[in-house]
Design an enzyme around this catalytic site. Structure first.
Site, PDB file in Angstrom:
ATOM      1  CG  ASP A  91       2.338   8.483  -8.259  1.00  0.00           C
ATOM      2  OD1 ASP A  91       2.609   7.873  -7.221  1.00  0.00           O
ATOM      3  OD2 ASP A  91       3.170   8.834  -9.103  1.00  0.00           O
ATOM      4  CB  CYS A 146       5.347 -10.706   4.999  1.00  0.00           C
ATOM      5  SG  CYS A 146       5.210  -9.456   3.713  1.00  0.00           S
ATOM      6  CB  CYS A 156      17.265  -3.632  -0.370  1.00  0.00           C
ATOM      7  SG  CYS A 156      17.564  -1.883  -0.760  1.00  0.00           S
ATOM      8  CB  CYS A 206       8.196 -10.521  -3.411  1.00  0.00           C
ATOM      9  SG  CYS A 206       6.723 -10.843  -2.414  1.00  0.00           S
TER      10      CYS A 206
HETATM   11  C1  B12 Z   1       6.792   8.802  -2.217  1.00  0.00           C
HETATM   12  C2  B12 Z   1       6.648   7.536  -3.027  1.00  0.00           C
HETATM   13  C3  B12 Z   1       7.792   6.796  -3.298  1.00  0.00           C
HETATM   14  C4  B12 Z   1       9.143   7.104  -2.655  1.00  0.00           C
HETATM   15  C5  B12 Z   1       9.142   6.559  -1.208  1.00  0.00           C
HETATM   16  C6  B12 Z   1       8.726   5.089  -1.120  1.00  0.00           C
HETATM   17  C7  B12 Z   1       7.838   4.721   0.047  1.00  0.00           C
HETATM   18  N1  B12 Z   1       7.783   3.444   0.350  1.00  0.00           N
HETATM   19  O1  B12 Z   1       7.169   5.540   0.675  1.00  0.00           O
HETATM   20  C8  B12 Z   1      10.122   6.396  -3.642  1.00  0.00           C
HETATM   21  C9  B12 Z   1      10.569   7.379  -4.713  1.00  0.00           C
HETATM   22  C10 B12 Z   1      11.364   5.790  -2.997  1.00  0.00           C
HETATM   23  C11 B12 Z   1       9.199   5.354  -4.266  1.00  0.00           C
HETATM   24  C12 B12 Z   1       9.649   4.193  -4.854  1.00  0.00           C
HETATM   25  C13 B12 Z   1       8.830   3.236  -5.445  1.00  0.00           C
HETATM   26  N2  B12 Z   1       7.515   3.369  -5.696  1.00  0.00           N
HETATM   27 CO1  B12 Z   1       6.441   4.849  -4.996  1.00  0.00          CO
HETATM   28  N3  B12 Z   1       5.234   6.122  -4.294  1.00  0.00           N
HETATM   29  C14 B12 Z   1       5.365   7.129  -3.495  1.00  0.00           C
HETATM   30  C15 B12 Z   1       4.007   7.818  -3.230  1.00  0.00           C
HETATM   31  C16 B12 Z   1       3.904   9.039  -4.139  1.00  0.00           C
HETATM   32  C17 B12 Z   1       3.761   8.216  -1.770  1.00  0.00           C
HETATM   33  C18 B12 Z   1       4.066   7.108  -0.747  1.00  0.00           C
HETATM   34  C19 B12 Z   1       4.130   7.654   0.669  1.00  0.00           C
HETATM   35  O2  B12 Z   1       3.271   8.395   1.105  1.00  0.00           O
HETATM   36  N4  B12 Z   1       5.200   7.295   1.372  1.00  0.00           N
HETATM   37  C20 B12 Z   1       5.442   7.741   2.710  1.00  0.00           C
HETATM   38  C21 B12 Z   1       5.270   6.571   3.708  1.00  0.00           C
HETATM   39  C22 B12 Z   1       5.376   7.066   5.149  1.00  0.00           C
HETATM   40  O3  B12 Z   1       3.982   6.104   3.588  1.00  0.00           O
HETATM   41  P1  B12 Z   1       3.514   4.685   3.125  1.00  0.00           P
HETATM   42  O4  B12 Z   1       4.644   3.750   2.930  1.00  0.00           O
HETATM   43  O5  B12 Z   1       2.603   4.916   1.975  1.00  0.00           O
HETATM   44  O6  B12 Z   1       2.584   4.229   4.377  1.00  0.00           O
HETATM   45  C23 B12 Z   1       3.127   3.744   5.595  1.00  0.00           C
HETATM   46  C24 B12 Z   1       2.728   4.483   6.855  1.00  0.00           C
HETATM   47  O7  B12 Z   1       2.005   5.601   6.588  1.00  0.00           O
HETATM   48  C25 B12 Z   1       2.075   3.469   7.782  1.00  0.00           C
HETATM   49  N5  B12 Z   1       0.611   3.318   7.980  1.00  0.00           N
HETATM   50  C26 B12 Z   1       0.087   2.105   8.150  1.00  0.00           C
HETATM   51  N6  B12 Z   1      -1.226   2.187   8.359  1.00  0.00           N
HETATM   52  C27 B12 Z   1      -1.572   3.463   8.325  1.00  0.00           C
HETATM   53  C28 B12 Z   1      -2.810   4.034   8.479  1.00  0.00           C
HETATM   54  C29 B12 Z   1      -2.947   5.408   8.359  1.00  0.00           C
HETATM   55  C30 B12 Z   1      -4.276   6.037   8.479  1.00  0.00           C
HETATM   56  C31 B12 Z   1      -1.791   6.183   8.102  1.00  0.00           C
HETATM   57  C32 B12 Z   1      -1.900   7.650   7.963  1.00  0.00           C
HETATM   58  C33 B12 Z   1      -0.540   5.569   7.970  1.00  0.00           C
HETATM   59  C34 B12 Z   1      -0.419   4.197   8.070  1.00  0.00           C
HETATM   60  O8  B12 Z   1       2.458   2.234   7.200  1.00  0.00           O
HETATM   61  C35 B12 Z   1       2.553   2.378   5.820  1.00  0.00           C
HETATM   62  C36 B12 Z   1       3.457   1.302   5.260  1.00  0.00           C
HETATM   63  O9  B12 Z   1       4.729   1.371   5.832  1.00  0.00           O
HETATM   64  C37 B12 Z   1       3.024   6.663  -3.650  1.00  0.00           C
HETATM   65  C38 B12 Z   1       1.674   7.146  -4.226  1.00  0.00           C
HETATM   66  C39 B12 Z   1       0.718   7.586  -3.139  1.00  0.00           C
HETATM   67  N7  B12 Z   1       0.128   8.755  -3.287  1.00  0.00           N
HETATM   68  O10 B12 Z   1       0.535   6.882  -2.157  1.00  0.00           O
HETATM   69  C40 B12 Z   1       3.856   5.876  -4.699  1.00  0.00           C
HETATM   70  C41 B12 Z   1       3.697   4.341  -4.736  1.00  0.00           C
HETATM   71  C42 B12 Z   1       3.749   3.823  -3.323  1.00  0.00           C
HETATM   72  N8  B12 Z   1       4.890   3.896  -5.443  1.00  0.00           N
HETATM   73  C43 B12 Z   1       4.715   2.889  -6.213  1.00  0.00           C
HETATM   74  C44 B12 Z   1       5.735   2.186  -6.908  1.00  0.00           C
HETATM   75  C45 B12 Z   1       5.311   1.223  -8.009  1.00  0.00           C
HETATM   76  C46 B12 Z   1       7.084   2.374  -6.547  1.00  0.00           C
HETATM   77  C47 B12 Z   1       8.291   1.526  -7.003  1.00  0.00           C
HETATM   78  C48 B12 Z   1       8.004   0.027  -7.060  1.00  0.00           C
HETATM   79  C49 B12 Z   1       8.762   2.047  -8.398  1.00  0.00           C
HETATM   80  C50 B12 Z   1       9.981   1.329  -8.980  1.00  0.00           C
HETATM   81  N9  B12 Z   1       9.826   0.130  -9.541  1.00  0.00           N
HETATM   82  O11 B12 Z   1      11.054   1.872  -8.960  1.00  0.00           O
HETATM   83  C51 B12 Z   1       9.353   1.894  -5.918  1.00  0.00           C
HETATM   84  C52 B12 Z   1       9.337   0.889  -4.747  1.00  0.00           C
HETATM   85  C53 B12 Z   1      10.151   1.267  -3.552  1.00  0.00           C
HETATM   86  C54 B12 Z   1       9.570   0.632  -2.274  1.00  0.00           C
HETATM   87  N10 B12 Z   1      10.069  -0.525  -1.890  1.00  0.00           N
HETATM   88  O12 B12 Z   1       8.635   1.205  -1.685  1.00  0.00           O
HETATM   89  C55 B12 Z   1       3.246   2.434  -6.216  1.00  0.00           C
HETATM   90  C56 B12 Z   1       3.127   1.181  -5.345  1.00  0.00           C
HETATM   91  C57 B12 Z   1       2.107   0.167  -5.805  1.00  0.00           C
HETATM   92  C58 B12 Z   1       2.021  -0.951  -4.785  1.00  0.00           C
HETATM   93  N11 B12 Z   1       1.750  -2.145  -5.271  1.00  0.00           N
HETATM   94  O13 B12 Z   1       2.219  -0.758  -3.610  1.00  0.00           O
HETATM   95  C59 B12 Z   1       2.526   3.722  -5.612  1.00  0.00           C
HETATM   96  C60 B12 Z   1       1.287   3.449  -4.770  1.00  0.00           C
HETATM   97  C61 B12 Z   1       2.183   4.611  -6.843  1.00  0.00           C
HETATM   98  C62 B12 Z   1       0.910   4.182  -7.559  1.00  0.00           C
HETATM   99  N12 B12 Z   1      -0.029   5.099  -7.742  1.00  0.00           N
HETATM  100  O14 B12 Z   1       0.738   3.038  -7.935  1.00  0.00           O
HETATM  101  N13 B12 Z   1       7.904   5.730  -4.151  1.00  0.00           N
HETATM  102  S1  SF4 Z   2       9.835 -10.744  -0.079  1.00  0.00           S
HETATM  103 FE1  SF4 Z   2       7.586 -10.435  -0.223  1.00  0.00          FE
HETATM  104  S2  SF4 Z   2       6.713 -11.951   1.230  1.00  0.00           S
HETATM  105 FE2  SF4 Z   2       8.902 -11.774   1.682  1.00  0.00          FE
HETATM  106  S3  SF4 Z   2       8.959 -10.226   3.344  1.00  0.00           S
HETATM  107 FE3  SF4 Z   2       9.308  -9.147   1.396  1.00  0.00          FE
HETATM  108  S4  SF4 Z   2       7.274  -8.427   0.785  1.00  0.00           S
HETATM  109 FE4  SF4 Z   2       6.954 -10.023   2.337  1.00  0.00          FE
HETATM  110  S1  SF4 Z   3      15.338  -2.963  -3.672  1.00  0.00           S
HETATM  111 FE1  SF4 Z   3      13.478  -1.722  -3.292  1.00  0.00          FE
HETATM  112  S2  SF4 Z   3      14.007  -0.397  -1.526  1.00  0.00           S
HETATM  113 FE2  SF4 Z   3      15.941  -1.266  -2.350  1.00  0.00          FE
HETATM  114  S3  SF4 Z   3      16.722   0.263  -3.786  1.00  0.00           S
HETATM  115 FE3  SF4 Z   3      15.463  -1.154  -4.999  1.00  0.00          FE
HETATM  116  S4  SF4 Z   3      13.365  -0.258  -4.983  1.00  0.00           S
HETATM  117 FE4  SF4 Z   3      14.547   0.780  -3.368  1.00  0.00          FE
END
Ligand code: B12
Ligand code: SF4
Ligand code: SF4
Length: 306
Positions: A91, A146, A156, A206
């Site tokens: 995280d 998906c 959402c 989902c």
């Molecule tokens: C910041 C953060 C949040 C933020 C932003 C959410 C987001 N989607 O980024 C907030 C506070 C909103 C949040 C909410 C939640 N979070 Co959160 N969050 C994080 C955290 C700390 C960083 C994520 C991040 O870097 N985001 C920035 C975006 C830009 O990056 P990304 O989505 O990860 O990656 C994208 C791009 O980089 C790009 N990409 C694609 N390929 C590649 C390749 C490379 C090399 C690179 C660089 C990029 C890239 O596509 C990716 C997908 O879109 C992670 C932990 C971690 N260290 O990863 C947990 C994490 C993602 N969260 C988690 C969880 C559980 C949640 C919630 C479900 C909690 C809840 N129930 O309320 C919600 C879900 C919201 C949602 N729909 O995403 C889990 C997810 C588990 C999983 N199954 O995916 C994590 C992994 C924590 C953990 N250790 O388990 N979160």
């Molecule tokens: S609800 Fe689940 S299967 Fe459908 S688009 Fe969203 S993440 Fe993908």
């Molecule tokens: S449905 Fe998912 S993206 Fe929308 S507010 Fe809730 S956690 Fe955030």
């Protein structure tokens, strides 16, 4: 990642801008890194378990479960070769956990922005370990499953997805209820009904998160705090909060944040039975709690548009 940050999607999570180059490049964190191991721990909860706390946070803090397993793995690796160097992240470290989990073949990043596995849906928390040894030559991301589905994007409650897979934290109730230390923007407040810590809506809808998924480990079973109603949470004393949230991820919202959220949930629901607690909290020494209580009071009176 850079585009996501530049668009302001990280809200005030300034720590995401720091150490950005390290976040994007494991070599900067662990020179000589050759392998990334991704770990997912399932936490699915039964559908009939109702709580204002998001599923992942109802029991023991998942960070501990990952930390324990990463430590055990590190010990095993060092027994094999005492010169192995590792970096583990759960995280808050500098690793893109979902991206690496996808590349490691655990699942795919769905349109809801979360890592989805075939066996446990998206009900898994993640951690990763970098190691400076080649384990095998595997580097094949999981197929994207998906299809044409858009249920999460439609469901959402705050329209927090500017594009599939991209979350705008400013609109996301998970960010607003957990990370935001200030007041919640007025247009989002009513959406707190039923949610006091985190949000599961884009996972609940989902199809990969179906009922047959096995329930997660016993340590994720709800602790007493998760069984409380929004009214009870709004009325907690600081000592009660400290005792009840100890060892839970809920502690991250802090005492004031949790009460603020509970008051918004009560106001949004126009819960008349909460009138006395809301009135009392209008005089609270915390600005964000008093602000939420005053907003909730206007909702009870039914004299506000928002
Ligand atoms: C910041 C953060 C949040 C933020 C932003 C959410 C987001 N989607 O980024 C907030 C506070 C909103 C949040 C909410 C939640 N979070 Co959160 N969050 C994080 C955290 C700390 C960083 C994520 C991040 O870097 N985001 C920035 C975006 C830009 O990056 P990304 O989505 O990860 O990656 C994208 C791009 O980089 C790009 N990409 C694609 N390929 C590649 C390749 C490379 C090399 C690179 C660089 C990029 C890239 O596509 C990716 C997908 O879109 C992670 C932990 C971690 N260290 O990863 C947990 C994490 C993602 N969260 C988690 C969880 C559980 C949640 C919630 C479900 C909690 C809840 N129930 O309320 C919600 C879900 C919201 C949602 N729909 O995403 C889990 C997810 C588990 C999983 N199954 O995916 C994590 C992994 C924590 C953990 N250790 O388990 N979160
Ligand atoms: S609800 Fe689940 S299967 Fe459908 S688009 Fe969203 S993440 Fe993908
Ligand atoms: S449905 Fe998912 S993206 Fe929308 S507010 Fe809730 S956690 Fe955030």
């Amino acid at each position: 990642m850079k585009a996501w940050l530049a668009s302001g999607n990280a809200a005030d999570m300034d720590w995401m801008h720091r150490r950005l180059e390290e976040r994007l490049d494991p070599e900067r964190v662990l020179p000589g890194v050759q392998t990334v191991i991704a770990l997912g721990i399932p936490y699915h909860r039964p559908k009939d378990e109702v709580s204002p706390v998001a599923s992942y946070a109802r029991g023991r803090d998942y960070h501990y479960a990952h930390r324990d397993r990463m430590r055990a793995l590190r010990r095993l690796l060092l027994e094999l070769d005492a010169t192995i160097d590792t970096y583990a992240c759960v995280d808050t470290g500098v690793a893109m956990e979902k991206v690496w989990a996808e590349r490691a073949g655990l699942g795919w990043i769905g349109k809801n922005g979360l890592l989805i596995t075939r066996d446990f849906g998206s009900w898994v928390t993640l951690s990763v370990m970098y190691i400076d040894r080649a384990v095998d030559a595997f580097d094949r991301p999981h197929d994207f499953l998906c299809g044409d589905c858009v249920r999460c994007l439609k469901a959402c409650p705050t329209k927090a997805f500017p594009a599939p897979g991209v979350v705008d934290a400013r609109r996301c109730l998970s960010y607003q209820s957990i990370e935001n230390r200030g007041v919640v923007p007025v247009p989002l407040r009513k959406r707190f009904v039923g949610r006091v810590f985190g949000c599961d809506t884009c996972q609940d809808v989902c199809p990969w998160n179906h009922d047959e998924i096995p329930v997660g480990d016993r340590r994720f079973e709800p602790r007493p705090l998760s069984a409380l109603s929004a009214l009870e949470l709004a009325d907690l004393t600081q000592d009660q909060f400290k005792t009840l949230s100890s060892g839970m991820a809920v502690a991250r919202a802090q005492y004031d944040g949790l009460r603020r959220n509970a008051l918004l949930a009560l106001g949004g629901a126009r819960d008349q039975s909460a009138r006395a607690v809301i009135e009392r909290r209008c005089e609270d020494s915390s600005d964000i709690v008093a602000d939420a209580a005053r907003w909730a009071r206007t909702q009870l009176h039914g004299d506000a548009a928002d």
